[in-house]
Design an enzyme around this catalytic site. Structure first.
Site, mmCIF file in Angstrom:
data_model
loop_
_atom_site.group_PDB
_atom_site.id
_atom_site.type_symbol
_atom_site.label_atom_id
_atom_site.label_comp_id
_atom_site.label_asym_id
_atom_site.label_seq_id
_atom_site.Cartn_x
_atom_site.Cartn_y
_atom_site.Cartn_z
ATOM 1 C CB VAL A 152 -0.971 -0.006 1.197
ATOM 2 C CG1 VAL A 152 -1.830 1.258 1.205
ATOM 3 C CG2 VAL A 152 -1.865 -1.236 1.148
ATOM 4 C CE1 TYR A 153 5.260 5.612 2.734
ATOM 5 C CE2 TYR A 153 7.013 4.346 1.709
ATOM 6 C CZ TYR A 153 6.558 5.520 2.280
ATOM 7 O OH TYR A 153 7.401 6.594 2.395
ATOM 8 N N GLY A 154 4.022 1.521 -1.131
ATOM 9 C CA GLY A 154 4.631 1.642 -2.452
ATOM 10 C C GLY A 154 3.635 2.083 -3.505
#
Length: 257
Positions: A152-154
């Site tokens: 999700v961060y990436g």
């Protein structure tokens, strides 16, 4: 026109470094963050410029709306979408509340703040929008063993890159400039808050990130990668993107037949 910038995540790290540099260059500022006391300390330390303090949590609708209202009504010449959270963990382990917070802060807030500011910038014929992402935006093809998974961060950082590139093209000729900044590991509180000890890892300073960003704007870079020496690598990535985009066909590819 006077120089007037709004910086999110201005209480520490890269956001604080942007605020410091812009104040030194004579910008009046709106500094945004969750910790009012830090914002007020910053304002008190910079009496030579006008500093408006706006305590807001960009993981909430109320916080986004409060900042968007300023973006829509004030004659900002620069918006720096820097606020962030990490929540590094595999998707299966990522609590729903943390996934929502991450998407709200890194995807929804920059989108809505940019939407709020851009019409006024177009009308005034000038403006700069800076989105702070990171090199993890380019790490999607990495094999499992190469780095911890943080889908999700990436994905949120990759969204920032694609949105910034597309918006830059959309705004061509309007006088409004868009940049996305993609640093690697930076020496800030960011990782410490997530419980990560990166003290042994070589890290760039937040001040160097800002130096690269501002110089990148002068160079006309839409994607600024402060730690990548060979800019041709970025050009190759983006050429490949466009080659794939242009190679599509309504015919089913032979490998699927």
């Amino acid at each position: 026109m006077s120089k007037y910038a709004l910086v999110t995540g201005a209480t520490s790290g890269i956001g604080r470094a942007y605020a410091e540099r812009l104040a030194a260059e004579g910008y009046d500022l709106v500094v945004v963050g969750r910790r009012r006391e830090r914002l007020e300390e910053f304002a008190a330390a910079h009496p030579d410029v006008t500093v408006r303090v706006l305590a807001a949590d960009l993981s909430t609708a109320e916080g986004i709306d409060a900042v968007a209202a300023v973006c829509a009504t004030e004659p900002l010449t620069m918006l720096v979408n820097n606020a962030g959270v990490a929540h590094y963990m595999p998707l299966a382990d990522l609590p729903a509340a943390k996934a929502t917070e991450l998407v709200d802060v890194k995807v929804l807030a920059p989108t809505l703040l940019t939407r709020a500011v851009v019409a006024g910038m177009i009308e005034r014929g000038e403006g700069t929008i800076v989105n702070v992402a990171g090199m993890i935006a380019f790490s999607g093809p990495a094999p499992h063993a190469q780095m911890p998974r943080r889908a999700v961060y990436g994905g949120s950082l990759a969204y920032s890159v694609a949105m910034s590139q597309t918006l830059a093209a959309e705004l061509e000729g309007t006088g409004v400039t868009v940049q996305v900044v993609c640093p690697g590991v930076v020496a800030t509180e960011f990782h410490t808050v997530q419980g990560l000890d990166l003290s042994a890892v070589p890290r760039m300073s937040a001040e160097d990130v800002v130096t690269a960003s501002l110089r990148g704007l002068e160079l006309g870079e839409v994607v600024c990668a402060p730690g990548v020496e060979d800019a041709g690598l970025l050009d190759a990535v983006f050429r490949a993107d466009l080659e794939v985009f242009g190679a599509q066909s309504p015919e089913l590819a032979s490998r699927y037949r």
